[in-house]
Design an enzyme around this catalytic site. Structure first.
Site, PDB file in Angstrom:
ATOM      1  N   LYS A   1       0.848  -1.199   0.000  1.00  0.00           N
ATOM      2  CA  LYS A   1       0.000   0.000   0.000  1.00  0.00           C
ATOM      3  C   LYS A   1       0.881   1.246   0.000  1.00  0.00           C
ATOM      4  O   LYS A   1       0.698   2.167  -0.797  1.00  0.00           O
ATOM      5  CB  LYS A   1      -0.879  -0.016   1.255  1.00  0.00           C
ATOM      6  CG  LYS A   1      -1.624   1.273   1.510  1.00  0.00           C
ATOM      7  CD  LYS A   1      -2.175   1.299   2.952  1.00  0.00           C
ATOM      8  CE  LYS A   1      -2.827   2.614   3.267  1.00  0.00           C
ATOM      9  NZ  LYS A   1      -4.102   2.792   2.556  1.00  0.00           N
TER      10      LYS A   1
ATOM     11  N   ASN B   1     -15.112  -9.069   1.039  1.00  0.00           N
ATOM     12  CA  ASN B   1     -15.019  -7.613   1.004  1.00  0.00           C
ATOM     13  C   ASN B   1     -13.832  -7.176   0.132  1.00  0.00           C
ATOM     14  O   ASN B   1     -13.431  -6.027   0.134  1.00  0.00           O
ATOM     15  CB  ASN B   1     -14.876  -7.095   2.446  1.00  0.00           C
ATOM     16  CG  ASN B   1     -15.204  -5.622   2.564  1.00  0.00           C
ATOM     17  OD1 ASN B   1     -15.746  -5.008   1.654  1.00  0.00           O
ATOM     18  ND2 ASN B   1     -14.848  -5.038   3.690  1.00  0.00           N
TER      19      ASN B   1
ATOM     20  N   TRP C   1     -18.546  -7.005   8.574  1.00  0.00           N
ATOM     21  CA  TRP C   1     -17.282  -6.274   8.481  1.00  0.00           C
ATOM     22  C   TRP C   1     -16.408  -6.506   9.715  1.00  0.00           C
ATOM     23  O   TRP C   1     -15.474  -5.765   9.988  1.00  0.00           O
ATOM     24  CB  TRP C   1     -17.539  -4.789   8.184  1.00  0.00           C
ATOM     25  CG  TRP C   1     -18.063  -4.612   6.771  1.00  0.00           C
ATOM     26  CD1 TRP C   1     -18.175  -5.583   5.811  1.00  0.00           C
ATOM     27  CD2 TRP C   1     -18.540  -3.411   6.149  1.00  0.00           C
ATOM     28  NE1 TRP C   1     -18.700  -5.055   4.643  1.00  0.00           N
ATOM     29  CE2 TRP C   1     -18.930  -3.727   4.818  1.00  0.00           C
ATOM     30  CE3 TRP C   1     -18.682  -2.087   6.586  1.00  0.00           C
ATOM     31  CZ2 TRP C   1     -19.443  -2.780   3.936  1.00  0.00           C
ATOM     32  CZ3 TRP C   1     -19.192  -1.142   5.698  1.00  0.00           C
ATOM     33  CH2 TRP C   1     -19.568  -1.487   4.388  1.00  0.00           C
TER      34      TRP C   1
ATOM     35  N   ASP D   1     -27.529   1.888   9.550  1.00  0.00           N
ATOM     36  CA  ASP D   1     -26.925   1.589   8.244  1.00  0.00           C
ATOM     37  C   ASP D   1     -26.732   0.093   8.047  1.00  0.00           C
ATOM     38  O   ASP D   1     -26.203  -0.579   8.923  1.00  0.00           O
ATOM     39  CB  ASP D   1     -25.536   2.242   8.147  1.00  0.00           C
ATOM     40  CG  ASP D   1     -25.603   3.758   8.135  1.00  0.00           C
ATOM     41  OD1 ASP D   1     -26.574   4.300   7.576  1.00  0.00           O
ATOM     42  OD2 ASP D   1     -24.683   4.410   8.674  1.00  0.00           O
TER      43      ASP D   1
ATOM     44  N   GLU E   1     -27.767   4.404  -2.534  1.00  0.00           N
ATOM     45  CA  GLU E   1     -26.876   4.981  -3.537  1.00  0.00           C
ATOM     46  C   GLU E   1     -27.582   4.857  -4.884  1.00  0.00           C
ATOM     47  O   GLU E   1     -28.128   3.812  -5.197  1.00  0.00           O
ATOM     48  CB  GLU E   1     -25.565   4.205  -3.547  1.00  0.00           C
ATOM     49  CG  GLU E   1     -24.574   4.717  -4.561  1.00  0.00           C
ATOM     50  CD  GLU E   1     -23.205   4.062  -4.399  1.00  0.00           C
ATOM     51  OE1 GLU E   1     -22.680   4.043  -3.278  1.00  0.00           O
ATOM     52  OE2 GLU E   1     -22.694   3.565  -5.397  1.00  0.00           O
TER      53      GLU E   1
ATOM     54  N   HIS F   1     -18.201  10.062  -4.211  1.00  0.00           N
ATOM     55  CA  HIS F   1     -16.823   9.585  -4.401  1.00  0.00           C
ATOM     56  C   HIS F   1     -16.004  10.591  -5.191  1.00  0.00           C
ATOM     57  O   HIS F   1     -14.786  10.485  -5.270  1.00  0.00           O
ATOM     58  CB  HIS F   1     -16.814   8.244  -5.137  1.00  0.00           C
ATOM     59  CG  HIS F   1     -17.492   7.160  -4.351  1.00  0.00           C
ATOM     60  ND1 HIS F   1     -16.958   6.658  -3.201  1.00  0.00           N
ATOM     61  CD2 HIS F   1     -18.671   6.526  -4.522  1.00  0.00           C
ATOM     62  CE1 HIS F   1     -17.770   5.744  -2.700  1.00  0.00           C
ATOM     63  NE2 HIS F   1     -18.825   5.650  -3.480  1.00  0.00           N
TER      64      HIS F   1
HETATM   65  N1  GLN Z   1     -23.376   6.663   8.157  1.00  0.00           N
HETATM   66  C1  GLN Z   1     -22.238   6.255   7.418  1.00  0.00           C
HETATM   67  C2  GLN Z   1     -21.527   7.473   6.861  1.00  0.00           C
HETATM   68  O1  GLN Z   1     -22.189   8.425   6.581  1.00  0.00           O
HETATM   69  C3  GLN Z   1     -22.613   5.334   6.283  1.00  0.00           C
HETATM   70  C4  GLN Z   1     -21.419   4.811   5.556  1.00  0.00           C
HETATM   71  C5  GLN Z   1     -21.714   3.718   4.556  1.00  0.00           C
HETATM   72  O2  GLN Z   1     -22.842   3.504   4.171  1.00  0.00           O
HETATM   73  N2  GLN Z   1     -20.712   3.020   4.090  1.00  0.00           N
HETATM   74  O3  GLN Z   1     -20.337   7.484   6.671  1.00  0.00           O
END
Ligand code: GLN
Ligand code: ZN
Length: 777
Positions: A31, A132, A583, A621, A688, A717
């Site tokens: 990295k 992941n 995760w 989330d 999204e 992004h």
């Molecule tokens: N609540 C988180 C953020 O706003 C959601 C992040 C995510 O969905 N990966 O960063």
């Protein structure tokens, strides 16, 4: 004894690692080197030299561990599928015309290139099976051709190892999987698998070159065999592997590797591999496939038995693995069994030796990549001469027993609470219509309410202060005051922007899962256990070691403070149970559904506490809900969806009707599991959507989805600030599919990776656009 006859070394202990040692190095060296190169701080030569150093170091670790069959071509500077795109000359023209060096062209495909007058976006990157890790999608054209580059990477790296005195087994992604994991490029309609006959001759050429370089065996990965395959994909194995068989001795012998699932449902494909030396299967995920697979092997084919988990960090349970190996040996004889990891070790951290802060008892429970290769070697000895490894076997049994009996693992109070969970606890008091009527009044929300997804910029100042606090350079009070100031800033900016539902901005969170893990019983944390997620991005998942419970509120202090200074409703922000589970490195001694329910109960208490402290909008989330979906349709997938949805509901249903529950997902393709999303019964979903076709929203009308939805109106992004008109147009498109009273206006995801001026610019336009529609309707 486990031997690999392909090396003509029958009689010696032969064990194999199934390839792809973690690439990053002990200290995420790769990295650092990649990023230094991207920032023009080191030269191309220096970067390539570092890659070489890492490859040699990783081969040596395996050799020293006693692994006989060591993979090569498992290293990649960015992604191994991307390597194949490049050495098969399957690079889309928009990159080749830029006249970049091969290395820069490679990185341009991986991460885009915006430098020296060149501006090309990256190829699409998606999750590798249910992990992941993200791979770069082969992106193919209607008139696609393939050819082999000069001095291709697999040959180069085989020779590099050979020079260092290590004869490796090169690893390739197989032709069927390479195509099946690809897609047609924009403007093309080609079905990738239809290109099989064009691609296979190039594989043959590469295999011949490997043979000429001295490779006796090649591992050819066809992990798509664990999927439910489309008929045309299934049919492609035959011509491909017949072409390899026809090449006879001019190419190395092949071991076809599969992982992350069972292949029993695709047994009708196996005759295609009749000329292959052997098959590798994942016996960690699916030990029950051993017996049927043994029956399918040809009379001299070998079995590569994946018994050491490549996806987790737990010490192998030798007694279980030995049972499997003995069954295999009984059926095939010692010379036809190879001991291996279940999958690549790409998904595990480098070495446990780096962990200096783990509790001593817990330390004994783990094996990272460097320890797992030793386990493979020990297991191979144990089936032939157990006395030679008696001490290792005894130590392993003791560690497994200690974990099973540890008070860390078992918390009777948690079990009692789980046993008492009732079906009613999963349901809100009333249906959505009645809830919404109360929420509307309680929260006084306008039409097209605006909000954000949670995080605001994680500035370098935030990181500096967090670091100081971790190192005890500032007191908890000083750190708290700093966080309060950050919340003040976030609230005042939202006041200025005129948003409708506020967030506190998450300045106190290092990571959306680790933050919660650190506040729960049942977790431990590492200092160096990084795993590659994509390119140079690594994650350090916390580890669930025991029953999970919440000793104290986790987020109430910050949310309550934020609410106390806000004019508008403040949204509480939690990571959902499924995402916390996915995760993290989960336990392997209890089912994931049990761990998920424990997380749900802990979060339920948090949700109720937030409400009791004046937080009446709470977002939970679940961006990892989809990645946890079992790879095949059927009972396992159905069961997963049931417990995953139940966990979310258990976490959120403890509130009054007037409290509004939100959830968030970082994707918008819900077609295949829409009913699960609907079953969450969240009052508002933010998803999204800005880079997808708004048509994806059609599913919400088709299914008569009654609740509220905030499809992301802009891409977080990118540093770009979209013009007001773009927001209006996007909202217009959404209104083709959603009712006005159903629509929320928000960005795609959290804003932590952005800069404040970008955030302010974009949100200002977003709010103006929402107001415009509010007046219009
Ligand atoms: N609540 C988180 C953020 O706003 C959601 C992040 C995510 O969905 N990966 O960063
Ligand atoms: Zn997101």
């Amino acid at each position: 004894m486990p031997a690999c006859p392909s090396f003509g070394l029958s009689g010696q202990n032969k064990v194999a690692d199934v390839a792809l040692h973690s690439r990053m190095g002990v200290l995420r060296d790769l990295k650092k080197a990649n990023e230094a190169y991207w920032a023009d701080k080191i030269s191309q030569e220096a970067l390539l030299e570092e890659g070489k150093r890492l490859r040699l170091a990783h081969w040596k670790i395996q050799k020293d561990a006693g692994v006989d069959i060591i993979p090569s071509n498992d290293f990649a500077h960015y992604d191994h599928v991307l390597d194949h795109i490049q050495f098969f000359n399957a690079v889309p023209e928009r990159y080749t015309t830029q006249k970049l060096s091969p290395l820069d062209e490679y990185f341009a495909m991986g991460r885009g290139h915006q430098k020296g007058g060149v501006d090309v976006p990256a190829l699409e990157m998606v999750k590798w099976f249910d992990s992941n890790y993200h791979y770069v999608k082969p992106t193919l054209q209607d008139n696609q051709t393939f050819s082999l580059v000069e001095n291709p990477k697999p040959v180069r790296e085989f020779l590099e190892a050979k020079e260092a005195g290590i004869i490796t087994r090169p690893v390739l992604v197989g032709p069927v999987s390479f195509l099946a994991l690809g897609k047609a490029d924009r403007g093309s309609t080609v079905n990738p698998i239809s290109l099989i006959n064009k691609l296979v001759p190039v594989y043959v050429e590469l295999l011949k070159a490997l043979k000429a370089a001295g490779a006796e065996t090649v591992q050819i990965d066809e992990p798509t065999l664990v999927f439910d395959l489309a008929p045309e994909v299934k049919a492609a194995f035959k011509p491909a592997y017949e072409a390899f068989a026809a090449a006879g001795d001019t190419i190395p012998s092949l071991v076809v590797a599969t992982y992350f699932g069972d292949i029993v449902h695709n047994f009708d494909v196996l005759p295609a591999f009749s000329a292959a030396k052997g098959i590798h299967v994942d016996l960690v995920r699916n030990p029950e496939q051993l017996e049927p697979v043994l029956k399918q092997l040809g009379p001299s084919q070998i079995l590569s038995a994946g018994v050491v988990d490549g996806r987790n960090i737990w010490k192998n349970d030798f007694s279980k693995s030995l049972d499997l190996l003995k069954t295999a040996i009984k059926a095939l004889g010692q010379d036809r069994v190879i001991v291996a990891t279940s999958s690549s070790l790409l998904h595990t951290p480098h070495t446990l030796a780096s962990e200096k802060k783990l509790p001593a008892d817990v330390y004994e429970w783990f094996s990272f990549a460097s320890e797992k290769v030793k386990e493979v070697a020990i297991l191979a000895k144990a089936v032939t001469n157990p006395e030679a490894v008696r001490a290792e076997l005894d130590a392993n049994a003791a560690a497994i027993k200690a974990r099973a009996e540890s008070t860390r693992t078992n918390d009777p109070k948690v079990k009692e609470r789980q046993a008492a969970v009732t079906p009613e606890q999963h349901n809100r008091k009333s249906g959505f219509d009645s809830r919404y009527a109360q929420q509307k009044k309680h929260l006084s929300l306008p039409l097209f309410p605006t909000t954000t997804i949670g995080s605001f910029p994680q500035t370098s100042e935030i990181r500096v202060q967090r670091n100081k606090f971790t190192k005890n350079e500032i007191t908890a009070e000083e750190y708290d005051n700093f966080i309060k100031k950050e919340i003040d800033l976030a609230v005042s900016i939202q006041d200025e922007l005129g948003l409708d539902v506020y967030v506190h901005g998450e300045p106190e969170r290092n990571d959306m899962v680790q933050y919660f893990g650190e506040r729960l019983n049942g977790y431990v944390f590492t200092t160096h256990a990084w795993v590659q997620s994509y390119g140079s991005r690594c994650v350090r998942p916390p580890i669930i070691v025991g029953d999970i419970s919440r000793p104290a509120p986790m987020t109430v202090k910050e949310s309550k403070y934020a609410a106390s200074i806000s004019k508008k409703p403040m949204k509480g922000m939690l990571t959902g149970p499924v995402t916390c589970l996915r995760w993290s490195f989960p336990r392997v001694d209890v089912h994931q559904s049990v761990q998920c329910q424990q997380l749900a109960l802990a979060l339920r208490d948090e949700v109720v506490d937030l409400e009791a402290n004046g937080i009446f909008v709470i977002q939970v989330d679940e961006p990892a809900l989809r990645e946890g979906l079992p790879l095949r349709k059927g009972s396992e997938r159905d069961a997963y969806l049931e417990w995953a949805v139940d966990s979310f509901k258990l976490a959120t249903a403890g509130v009054e009707d007037s409290t509004q529950i939100h959830s968030h997902f970082c994707y918008s393709e819900f077609q295949d599991f829409f009913h699960a999303i609907a079953a969450l019964d969240a009052d508002v979903l933010s998803i999204e959507n800005s880079k997808s076709d708004a048509k994806l929203l059609k599913v919400f009308i088709d299914e008569a989805y009654p609740r509220h939805i905030g499809p992301g109106v802009y891409d977080i992004h990118s540093p770009r600030v979209p013009a007001e008109a773009e927001f209006k147009q996007r909202i217009e498109e959404m209104l083709e599919f959603l009712r006005p009273e159903q629509l929320w206006i928000n960005p795609d995801c959290g804003l932590k990776t952005r800069k404040w001026d970008e955030v302010k610019g974009a949100l200002e336009h977003m709010v103006t656009a929402a107001k415009y529609f509010r007046e219009k309707y």
